[in-house]
Structures are given as structure tokens and as C-alpha cells.
Design a protein around this motif. Structure first.
Motif, PDB file in Angstrom:
ATOM      1  N   GLY A  40      -7.910   0.291   6.725  1.00  0.00           N
ATOM      2  CA  GLY A  40      -6.592  -0.324   6.892  1.00  0.00           C
ATOM      3  C   GLY A  40      -6.242  -1.343   5.819  1.00  0.00           C
ATOM      4  N   GLY A  41      -6.913  -1.261   4.677  1.00  0.00           N
ATOM      5  CA  GLY A  41      -6.631  -2.196   3.585  1.00  0.00           C
ATOM      6  C   GLY A  41      -7.275  -3.560   3.757  1.00  0.00           C
ATOM      7  N   GLU A  42      -8.164  -3.677   4.756  1.00  0.00           N
ATOM      8  CA  GLU A  42      -8.808  -4.975   5.016  1.00  0.00           C
ATOM      9  C   GLU A  42     -10.047  -5.138   4.139  1.00  0.00           C
ATOM     10  OE1 GLU A  42      -7.527  -7.380   6.806  1.00  0.00           O
ATOM     11  OE2 GLU A  42      -5.818  -6.129   7.395  1.00  0.00           O
ATOM     12  N   SER A  52       1.795  -4.639  -4.911  1.00  0.00           N
ATOM     13  CA  SER A  52       2.697  -3.476  -4.846  1.00  0.00           C
ATOM     14  C   SER A  52       1.916  -2.177  -4.623  1.00  0.00           C
ATOM     15  CB  SER A  52       3.551  -3.384  -6.113  1.00  0.00           C
ATOM     16  OG  SER A  52       2.819  -2.862  -7.207  1.00  0.00           O
ATOM     17  N   PHE A  53       0.613  -2.193  -4.941  1.00  0.00           N
ATOM     18  CA  PHE A  53      -0.260  -1.050  -4.633  1.00  0.00           C
ATOM     19  C   PHE A  53      -0.700  -1.070  -3.163  1.00  0.00           C
ATOM     20  CE2 PHE A  53      -2.303  -0.608  -9.166  1.00  0.00           C
ATOM     21  CZ  PHE A  53      -1.065  -0.274  -9.691  1.00  0.00           C
ATOM     22  N   GLY A  54      -0.517  -2.213  -2.486  1.00  0.00           N
ATOM     23  CA  GLY A  54      -0.945  -2.323  -1.088  1.00  0.00           C
ATOM     24  C   GLY A  54      -2.085  -3.301  -0.859  1.00  0.00           C
ATOM     25  N   PRO A  97      -5.357   1.125  -1.270  1.00  0.00           N
ATOM     26  CA  PRO A  97      -6.323   0.322  -0.508  1.00  0.00           C
ATOM     27  C   PRO A  97      -6.194   0.545   0.999  1.00  0.00           C
ATOM     28  CG  PRO A  97      -4.637  -1.070  -1.528  1.00  0.00           C
ATOM     29  CD  PRO A  97      -4.494   0.286  -2.123  1.00  0.00           C
ATOM     30  N   GLN A  98      -4.987   0.851   1.465  1.00  0.00           N
ATOM     31  CA  GLN A  98      -4.780   1.032   2.905  1.00  0.00           C
ATOM     32  C   GLN A  98      -5.471   2.307   3.411  1.00  0.00           C
ATOM     33  OE1 GLN A  98      -2.579   1.326   0.560  1.00  0.00           O
ATOM     34  NE2 GLN A  98      -1.441   3.234   0.821  1.00  0.00           N
ATOM     35  N   ALA A  99      -5.884   3.195   2.507  1.00  0.00           N
ATOM     36  CA  ALA A  99      -6.596   4.412   2.934  1.00  0.00           C
ATOM     37  C   ALA A  99      -8.025   4.103   3.367  1.00  0.00           C
ATOM     38  CB  ALA A  99      -6.604   5.438   1.797  1.00  0.00           C
TER      39      ALA A  99
END
Lengths: 229, 229
Positions: free
Chosen positions: A162-164, A186-188, A157-159
Motif C-alpha cells: 500500500g505504499g507504506e 507524483s509517483f505515489g 510504490p503503492q503496488a
């Protein structure tokens, strides 16, 4: 954790690789485990998958390809990563009714490619796959999640921004949803929104019709939504 | 601009008041304009609406209550703000087939409250209101928009997350979508995403099932999504 994945396509391979990387003991279940060299839709062969994941393992993860039934028996946590139209059949082949009260993460969508692209999203007020799976396998604690994004975003997700952005969970069992939320974190994932009981899965399932258009309009599957409130 | 609104409930009143405030000449069409003192669902009476809007007018806006047909004849731009199940009937009463090639903004959703709450969202791959309206009124240039948010957010996007969220347009006519996007920007919308032709309205219409759960999960209708890409 021992994790059994029902399915072997792009979603199954992506989730399986990430779970291996995080140190889990993954069995990926497929209809015919002898077909290790068959090219999968939108993904490579299972032989390539096995070779690829083992490169990423620094935390003692394990990865194996087996039958649906072996995967379902193996996992303390199960993941349905089949096509939506095939899910109940695959879970029957997995004997998912005989594995006890396990958590099943349902990531599947029913899509109709028979009339060309974009595909039709077959979910509706009266056709919710997660509700149907919960009804067919009352022993399982079904949690609908991750069906609202493409496989690369699911595990990274951070890709994107920024995961927002937001991922959803729906299910009848509060503890099961909490365990799934931990795995998602744990995946982000930062924003895991609990939509309610399993009937609330109608929301993310029908949303697929929107996601298909977002992909079309933006030209990328690296797209998601952030719930602002 | 002369604007004709078909409908007189909360969405119609909210949009009408904002358009008046922005200096437009608004005719709000209702089934029986003589019933000025009838309480509307989720909104006040039309007499209250008329009294309320005129307080906000600094830009020479006009506001009037009339029949569906007068509203449709009046507007250079039309807005469907009826309940989805009543929309085609209301547009027939408005003689929308005889008003020429006007732009019609369709904000409506088909919701089923007959089985309690949350209501069912009746849109599906095979039931898209905007497509049905475009088919029934081929003279109109239908643009689906604003159906994905509650009335207060429609006209005040900056009241939620500083306006950092998304509204969608779908329609067959590019110039019509551009005109509607301009109007949305005059409301304060920063991110107007063109999803494609009128069939892409299946996305935002089926999304309603998600919006209903977002309302339930967050406990507020002041909720929307930002498309991150």
C-alpha cells in the motif's frame, strides 16, 4: 517539465514511461540512438519503448530517443539511469559540465557481476558514486534517490504494501531535494526521507548489499524497507 | 541456558541484562575483570551492571564478570559484543578456537571514528567481519544478527512501532540460525529474516552506513527498518 534521461536500460525506460504518462516532455539519451532495435538488458528495445509509452499518454507527454548530449541539453531536470560503473563516462559524453546548474537525479549503483550472483555491491565508505559525480560536475545539483529499489517499485510504490515504505534523498542543495521529493510524490511516494548532504548517499549506496540479500531471501524484487521511528 | 558474552560495553551489558532477566546464566567476559569500576563507553561500570541486573531477576538468572576465556568456556551459546575492529583479537584471547562447535552470535560492526562524526562504516564487499570470524574460527557456528540496531532496540523491539520491524540472521548452519531466531523471539522480535549463508552478512554489515544516516536524519537511535514484501 522537460526531462533528460541519461541511459536507456530498464530503469531509464521505466522512469521515462512514467514521466511521459504524467505529462512530462522526456528525452531518453542513449549511446547510439540509431540502435532502436537492440534488446536492452532486463528491458525491451527502444522502438518498443517508444511504441509502448505513447499508448499511456493522456496528459500531453512527449517521448523521444536521442544522444546523451541531446538529452542533457533538453532537460530542465536530468536523471542518471546508467550502470554505476558507466555513469561518469556517460555524463562526460553528455557534456553535463556545460549544461549549467541543473538538478541531476542519480539512481545508479555500482554492481560487480564478474564473480557470479549475487552481484557484489561496490559502494563503500571510500567509494560513493554520487559524491564522485558531484565532484566531477560541480555545476550540477546532484540528488541521490531511487537507487534502493527495483525499477517497478520506483514508479509504483503503492503496488507494494500500500505504499507504506520509504525512499531516500541525499544532496547538498535543499531546493533541489525539495523538487525531487515533489516528483517522487507524483509517483505515489508517501515517505521521502532526507538523509542529508551528498556524502549521506553512502548510506543508500552501501545498502544495496542488503537489498541484494533481501531479493535473495524473499525471492522477489518487489521488496523495500519502511523506516520505523 | 549458559551464555558467554565476549565484550563488556553497552551492547554486552544490555544483552547480558536481558538474558539474566529471562533466566539465563550469563558470564560477561572482559579484558581485565578486576576493573569493575571503570566507566564503559556509552554504559556504566561493570559493578553497576552487576548491581543493576540482579534487581531484575525473577527467573533464577545468574550474572558474573570474568575473563574472555572464562566467558567462552562457560557459554553453551556465545555472543561477540566487542567493537568490530577488536573482535578477532578478543576471540583469540577467549581461545574461541578451543571451545568446540558452539554457536557464536556476532553483533559487531567496524566503525571508524577517526575522521569525526558520523563515523565511517568499514564493511564492504571485500571486508565482512562475520566472514572473517567464521574463517578464523571454523569450529564456531557464526550467526550474524542484531548489528543493524542500537542496543536498546535489540532487547525491546516492541518499544519501537509496536515491534513491527525486522531483524536479520546470516550463517552457514541452519540449526544455529533457528536457535538464534528462538532467542530473538524471546526478546520480542516478530520478524526474523534469514538472509542466507555467512556471506550474506555483507548486507547487514554494509547497511550500517544507512543506519548511521537514519540516526542522523531522525535524531534518534530508536530507529529500524521493516522489510515490506
Amino acid at each position: 517539465m522537460k526531462i533528460g534521461i541519461i541511459g536507456s536500460g530498464a530503469v531509464a525506460q521505466t522512469l521515462g514511461a512514467k514521466l511521459f504518462e504524467l505529462g512530462h516532455d522526456v528525452v531518453l539519451g542513449t549511446r547510439d540512438p540509431s540502435k532502436l532495435d537492440e534488446k536492452k538488458n532486463m528491458a525491451g528495445t527502444l522502438r518498443e519503448w517508444l511504441a509502448g509509452v505513447t499508448k499511456t499518454g493522456k496528459l500531453g507527454g512527449k517521448a523521444k530517443v536521442a544522444t546523451f548530449q541531446e538529452a542533457a541539453a533538453h532537460g530542465e531536470l536530468l536523471i542518471n539511469a546508467t550502470h554505476g560503473q558507466a555513469s561518469v563516462d556517460a555524463l562526460n559524453l553528455a557534456a553535463a559540465d556545460k549544461v549549467g546548474p541543473k538538478v541531476l537525479i542519480d539512481t545508479a549503483n555500482e554492481l560487480d557481476f564478474s564473480k557470479g550472483r549475487p552481484p557484489g555491491a561496490l559502494a563503500s565508505q571510500d567509494n560513493c558514486l554520487a559524491e564522485r559525480i558531484q565532484g566531477a560536475f560541480p555545476n550540477l545539483k546532484v540528488v541521490k534517490t531511487l537507487n534502493t529499489i527495483g525499477a517497478p517499485v520506483m514508479v509504483a510504490p503503492q503496488a507494494l504494501a500500500g505504499g507504506e515504505h520509504t525512499v531516500f534523498v541525499s544532496g547538498n542543495d535543499t531546493a533541489a531535494k525539495a523538487a525531487v521529493a515533489e516528483l517522487l510524490k507524483s509517483f505515489g511516494w508517501k515517505d521521502v526521507l532526507d538523509l542529508g548532504d551528498i556524502s549521506s548517499a553512502r548510506g543508500p549506496e552501501m545498502y544495496l548489499a542488503m537489498w541484494i540479500r533481501l531479493w535473495g531471501a524473499t525471492g522477489t524484487g518487489m521488496v523495500n524497507i519502511k523506516v520505523v521511528r
